[in-house]
Motif scaffolding. Structure first.
Motif, mmCIF file in Angstrom:
data_model
loop_
_atom_site.group_PDB
_atom_site.id
_atom_site.type_symbol
_atom_site.label_atom_id
_atom_site.label_comp_id
_atom_site.label_asym_id
_atom_site.label_seq_id
_atom_site.Cartn_x
_atom_site.Cartn_y
_atom_site.Cartn_z
ATOM 1 N N ARG A 15 9.554 7.448 -1.420
ATOM 2 C CA ARG A 15 8.509 8.204 -2.088
ATOM 3 C C ARG A 15 7.233 7.369 -2.191
ATOM 4 N NH1 ARG A 15 7.642 11.909 -5.685
ATOM 5 N NH2 ARG A 15 6.915 10.397 -7.188
ATOM 6 N N PHE A 16 7.433 6.141 -2.620
ATOM 7 C CA PHE A 16 6.298 5.253 -2.766
ATOM 8 C C PHE A 16 5.624 5.025 -1.416
ATOM 9 C CE2 PHE A 16 3.608 2.226 -4.541
ATOM 10 C CZ PHE A 16 3.584 1.109 -3.723
ATOM 11 N N SER A 17 6.477 4.837 -0.401
ATOM 12 C CA SER A 17 5.931 4.571 0.923
ATOM 13 C C SER A 17 5.075 5.725 1.429
ATOM 14 C CB SER A 17 7.087 4.317 1.882
ATOM 15 O OG SER A 17 6.632 4.441 3.196
ATOM 16 N N GLU A 18 5.504 6.932 1.176
ATOM 17 C CA GLU A 18 4.707 8.053 1.656
ATOM 18 C C GLU A 18 3.372 8.127 0.936
ATOM 19 O OE1 GLU A 18 6.252 11.940 1.117
ATOM 20 O OE2 GLU A 18 4.684 12.824 2.370
ATOM 21 N N LEU A 19 3.429 7.862 -0.339
ATOM 22 C CA LEU A 19 2.173 7.871 -1.091
ATOM 23 C C LEU A 19 1.218 6.841 -0.536
ATOM 24 C CD1 LEU A 19 3.161 8.403 -4.811
ATOM 25 C CD2 LEU A 19 2.035 9.966 -3.242
ATOM 26 N N GLY A 183 -0.089 12.603 16.414
ATOM 27 C CA GLY A 183 0.016 12.159 15.027
ATOM 28 C C GLY A 183 1.398 12.441 14.467
ATOM 29 N N ALA A 184 1.911 13.625 14.740
ATOM 30 C CA ALA A 184 3.204 14.015 14.202
ATOM 31 C C ALA A 184 4.311 13.143 14.796
ATOM 32 C CB ALA A 184 3.463 15.495 14.486
ATOM 33 N N LEU A 185 4.236 12.862 16.088
ATOM 34 C CA LEU A 185 5.278 12.036 16.730
ATOM 35 C C LEU A 185 5.330 10.653 16.105
ATOM 36 C CD1 LEU A 185 5.018 12.874 20.536
ATOM 37 C CD2 LEU A 185 6.836 13.478 18.923
ATOM 38 N N SER A 186 4.169 10.108 15.747
ATOM 39 C CA SER A 186 4.155 8.765 15.168
ATOM 40 C C SER A 186 4.804 8.744 13.794
ATOM 41 C CB SER A 186 2.722 8.246 15.081
ATOM 42 O OG SER A 186 2.034 8.907 14.050
ATOM 43 N N LEU A 187 4.910 9.933 13.186
ATOM 44 C CA LEU A 187 5.520 9.986 11.857
ATOM 45 C C LEU A 187 7.018 10.241 11.924
ATOM 46 C CD1 LEU A 187 2.944 12.180 9.909
ATOM 47 C CD2 LEU A 187 3.181 9.704 9.850
ATOM 48 N N TYR A 192 10.590 8.649 4.975
ATOM 49 C CA TYR A 192 10.390 9.722 3.994
ATOM 50 C C TYR A 192 10.585 11.089 4.610
ATOM 51 C CZ TYR A 192 5.521 9.386 5.730
ATOM 52 O OH TYR A 192 4.403 9.312 6.487
ATOM 53 N N LEU A 193 10.430 11.150 5.937
ATOM 54 C CA LEU A 193 10.738 12.432 6.567
ATOM 55 C C LEU A 193 12.242 12.672 6.565
ATOM 56 C CD1 LEU A 193 8.349 12.880 9.618
ATOM 57 C CD2 LEU A 193 8.090 13.610 7.255
ATOM 58 N N LEU A 194 12.989 11.575 6.858
ATOM 59 C CA LEU A 194 14.447 11.690 6.821
ATOM 60 C C LEU A 194 14.904 12.047 5.414
ATOM 61 C CD1 LEU A 194 15.355 8.578 8.998
ATOM 62 C CD2 LEU A 194 15.451 10.998 9.650
ATOM 63 N N ALA A 195 14.286 11.366 4.453
ATOM 64 C CA ALA A 195 14.663 11.621 3.069
ATOM 65 C C ALA A 195 14.397 13.065 2.686
ATOM 66 C CB ALA A 195 13.887 10.690 2.136
ATOM 67 N N LEU A 208 4.539 21.091 6.293
ATOM 68 C CA LEU A 208 3.402 21.355 5.410
ATOM 69 C C LEU A 208 3.232 20.280 4.352
ATOM 70 C CD1 LEU A 208 3.597 25.219 4.869
ATOM 71 C CD2 LEU A 208 2.011 23.927 6.280
ATOM 72 N N GLU A 209 4.354 19.797 3.800
ATOM 73 C CA GLU A 209 4.238 18.897 2.657
ATOM 74 C C GLU A 209 4.155 17.429 3.056
ATOM 75 O OE1 GLU A 209 7.341 19.788 -0.083
ATOM 76 O OE2 GLU A 209 6.609 21.830 -0.447
ATOM 77 N N HIS A 210 4.721 17.094 4.213
ATOM 78 C CA HIS A 210 4.761 15.673 4.552
ATOM 79 C C HIS A 210 3.986 15.324 5.810
ATOM 80 C CE1 HIS A 210 7.655 14.911 1.386
ATOM 81 N NE2 HIS A 210 8.240 16.043 1.747
ATOM 82 N N VAL A 211 4.106 16.137 6.860
ATOM 83 C CA VAL A 211 3.454 15.768 8.121
ATOM 84 C C VAL A 211 1.949 16.041 8.062
ATOM 85 C CG1 VAL A 211 3.383 16.122 10.613
ATOM 86 C CG2 VAL A 211 5.571 16.183 9.409
ATOM 87 N N LEU A 212 1.623 17.265 7.700
ATOM 88 C CA LEU A 212 0.214 17.659 7.733
ATOM 89 C C LEU A 212 -0.681 16.750 6.879
ATOM 90 C CD1 LEU A 212 -1.181 19.728 9.381
ATOM 91 C CD2 LEU A 212 -1.008 21.359 7.509
#
Lengths: 303, 499
Positions: A15-19, A183-187, A192-195, A208-212
């Motif tokens: 969570r922290f990492s995504e922020l 951009g999406a592939l690099s993520l 946090y996407l796995l999580a 919508l909530e994480h990639v965009l």
């Protein structure tokens, strides 16, 4: 300005990492204020945007009223930049042209984003055969000269500004497909996407909530560059008579109409030419400045 | 930053292209060929089947010839007819033809061909655009192979002139039906090639019966855009331009020794044509209001840069029978508003204005739209291509307003035609035209012409704007092009390069 970036080994809490990721993406814009080219670009863009927005509500002179008696007036307090061959105030014409340019390019880039970004995300998310077919098709559109597409559309569906918008919009689509996909592939490998997936979120929600939000910075930078290209394309099409039609004004159209008068009224061509240069330069410098900051090495140097 | 430089380069390129038109007017004298620009592309190349002036510009006396021809000064000269005799009662004309004249397809030009051509043009199912030219002819007969007897049903003052029109040229019975795409005449040039959208090429006819022309190859290039026209002249791509579309650049060209600018008169009455049967335009007061709302001097200055003469009716100002009617509906926006109010259109209304490609039309259109908006008429401008104009406006009458120049000589008779695109119907006017046709005496003819001018001006059929000048820009070494255009023609027979 930027706090030291969190290295991956410290990234325990997803969570922290995504922020952090997200925060970093927005911090570019703060950092950008230290880049000279960005500041110059932003200032020029701001100038054009301001003139264009004011032109929606107010112009110093009514340019729909042609008055041959007032033609070729020298610059004065009444006519800041003088008047053209029909006695219209050139400054008002340029403002009105800025409005046309901005509306066309915003809508065109909008079309590119609204269609291109979902397609790019889809390609990145699906991978496999979809991705391959999709991207090759994308390359095909990309390889086709953009102004040619525009000429094709406007000559089939008639000379109207809306067709120019669509034409310019179409050649913006593949650009945004690429940026969004890349951009999406690099993520994709991010924890946090796995999580998020483990937490039971669906594809759409994750997108919508994480990639965009995490590729928004890329898209905004690209949009700024595309805006300058769209302005140039609109001017080009209007110059060819395929864009803005009377009574609408456009810088390209002004250039076209003034060409034969260049021997005795060069300002009629130079002024709209300068307006095009300023706006293209502005949006490009702004976009380039932002893009340079996306490069991690450069970013460190700037910060 | 690479992209940025790319844009700067493009911008620089665009600017330098605009500012420094390369002046390389190359002398073409050595090759004896000519590239000449004209504004409009013809719909086809048969002058006996269309009113489009571009057909005559290319083909008149170059490809096709008639019994007589009209020269640079508007005078009638013999051509295929060596000479003629007129009977005492004025009803029988005997034409003696040149012998040994062949069409480009090899067939012989004789009385049979003349009879065929004239009968075809005046037949009831004829598609000739100027059938009134042949109205007085009762019969055409061939007493000998090179003798043509034309009998009239009434005395006519204009037969010899009428036979000099492009619409009255002599065609070969063998090839007449293919003339649209492969024109065959007796002229000093023969058709070579038509690249659609670009140019028509004609080459010298080495079997020509008369004096051979100096030029061996002529390309007519179609350019209606003023920028492109100026660039083509400056770069030397064109050696001449007939009906130059950029009057604002004429001063620049006049001061350049490489070019010669001729400003002559044309028969082109430029009008704001109104559909007299459509909506508000059917109302005389509305048409008068439109006439009052237009200031001709603005158009001449703004669209033509001073080149043009104001007209008040459909008549050329250089004609001796001209009546100055420009004061009939003076520029008076207040009066225009009152007239609209009387007609019940106080709140204004919408009209469309279809504009063909020539710059005089496009530019005048912008000015007129602005002037009409001042009196409450909201005009939407629709730019159309030439072929579209010919079919939508001229043929199908699907328009409210349009601007065009009528370049035929003495063409006031079009107002007497049924089904013409103005949709104007006046029995009184038709009677005047009928009387004119039967009148021979010059002063009586002039009186009738004056009467006719006043009638259509009073009925305000159209708003009459200005007489188009005939501007020719040419390489200073090119000689022999007409200065004036008394008929739609670019006569190349005596054009040559000086050494």
């Amino acid at each position: 300005m930027v706090k030291k970036t969190v290295s991956s080994d410290k990234r325990k809490d997803t969570r922290f990492s995504e922020l952090e990721d997200r925060a970093r993406s927005w911090q570019f814009f703060k950092v950008a204020l230290h880049s000279k080219s960005f500041i110059l670009g932003a200032a020029l863009s701001f100038l054009i945007i301001t003139l264009g927005v004011i032109a929606i509500f107010w112009l110093p002179h009514d340019i729909s009223k042609l008055s041959v008696m007032n033609r070729f007036k020298a610059p004065s307090f009444v006519y800041l930049l003088g008047t053209d061959q029909y006695g219209r105030d050139i400054f008002s014409m340029l403002m009105s042209g800025a409005r046309t340019s901005l509306i066309v390019s915003l809508f065109a880039v909008g079309i590119g984003m609204v269609i291109g970004v979902p397609l790019g995300l889809l390609a990145a998310g699906r991978r496999g055969i979809y991705d391959i077919i999709f991207m090759r098709f994308n390359d095909l559109i990309f390889a086709f000269p953009s102004v040619l597409i525009a000429i094709l559309i406007t000559s089939v569906y008639g000379q109207a500004l809306i067709n120019a918008v669509i034409a310019i919009g179409i050649f913006n689509i593949p650009v945004f497909v690429r940026v969004a996909r890349g951009g999406a592939l690099s993520l994709l490998g991010k924890e946090y996407l796995l999580a998020a997936r483990l937490a039971g979120k669906g594809r759409l929600r994750i997108t919508l909530e994480h990639v965009l939000p995490n590729i928004a910075n890329l898209l905004i930078v690209q949009a700024s560059i595309q805006l300058s290209m769209a302005i140039l394309a609109e001017a080009g099409l209007s110059y060819l008579g395929l864009g803005a039609q009377p009574p609408l004004t456009s810088w390209g159209k002004m250039l076209n109409e003034s060409q034969t008068m260049i021997s005795f009224a060069p300002q009629l061509a130079i002024l709209p030419g300068l307006a095009i240069v300023i706006s293209v330069l502005g949006f490009n410098l702004m976009g380039d400045g932002l893009r340079d900051l996306l490069d991690p090495k450069l970013r460190r140097r700037v910060s | 930053m690479g992209q940025l430089y790319k844009y700067m380069l493009i911008a620089l390129f665009m600017t330098s292209y605009l500012i420094l038109p390369v002046k390389l007017a190359m002398a073409n004298a050595s090759t004896n060929s000519l590239n000449i620009g004209i504004a409009l592309e013809p719909p086809h190349l048969d002058p006996t089947a269309s009113a489009a002036g571009a057909i005559d510009s290319i083909s008149y006396v170059n490809i096709y010839e008639g019994l007589t021809r009209i020269d640079e000064h508007g005078e009638v000269q013999p051509l295929l007819a060596k000479f003629w005799n007129v009977s005492k009662d004025g009803l029988t004309y005997t034409f003696h033809l040149h012998e040994n004249v062949a069409f480009h397809d090899g067939s012989a030009m004789n009385c049979e061909a003349v009879k065929f051509s004239l009968d075809r043009a005046r037949a009831s199912d004829s598609v000739n655009a100027q059938k009134q030219l042949f109205k007085s002819i009762e019969s055409v007969n061939c007493p000998g192979p090179y003798e043509v007897v034309v009998r009239l049903n009434h005395r006519s003052g204009s037969l010899l002139y009428n036979l000099g029109w492009g619409d009255a040229v002599i065609v070969s019975p063998k090839s007449a039906n293919d003339n649209k795409s492969n024109p065959v005449g007796t002229g000093p040039f023969r058709f070579q090639k038509w690249q659609k959208g670009q140019q028509v090429t004609i080459i010298r006819n080495d079997q020509y019966w008369g004096p051979k022309p100096s030029l061996d190859k002529v390309a007519f290039k179609f350019i209606s855009n003023p920028n492109a026209a100026l660039a083509a002249i400056l770069s030397g791509d064109l050696d001449a331009f007939s009906g130059f579309p950029a009057p604002e650049a004429l001063m620049q060209l006049m001061t350049n020794d490489q070019f010669q600018v001729d400003i002559g008169t044309s028969e082109g009455e430029t009008i704001l044509a109104m559909n007299n049967k459509k909506g508000p335009l059917a109302n005389l007061k509305v048409r008068q209001a439109i006439a009052h709302a237009i200031k001709r001097q603005f158009l001449i200055e703004g669209a033509m840069f001073g080149f043009g003469k104001p007209i008040g009716s459909h008549f050329a100002p250089h004609h001796p029978a001209y009546v100055d009617l420009t004061g009939l509906y003076p520029y008076d926006p207040q009066k225009a508003k009152e007239l609209l109010k009387e007609a019940g259109y106080e709140g204004g209304f919408d009209l469309t204005l279809k504009l063909p490609p020539p710059s005089y039309a496009r530019r005048s259109g912008e000015l007129i739209a602005s002037e009409l908006s001042q009196v409450g008429i909201n005009v939407t401008i629709i730019p159309v291509e030439w072929a579209q104009w010919l079919s939508d406006v001229f043929k199908n009458k699907d328009y409210d307003l349009t601007i065009v120049s009528h370049t035929e000589p003495m063409d006031i008779g079009i107002y007497a035609r049924d089904d013409y695109y103005f949709n104007y119907e006046s029995d009184a006017f038709k009677a005047v035209m009928e009387q004119l046709e039967r009148t021979e005496e010059t002063s009586a003819r002039f009186e009738l012409m004056k009467k006719a001018q006043v009638m259509i001006a009073k009925d305000c059929v159209n708003a009459f704007l200005f007489q188009l000048p005939h501007t020719t820009v040419r390489n200073a070494k090119l000689q022999g092009l007409w200065v004036n255009a008394p008929i739609q023609a670019i006569d190349l027979t005596t054009v040559q390069w000086s050494q």
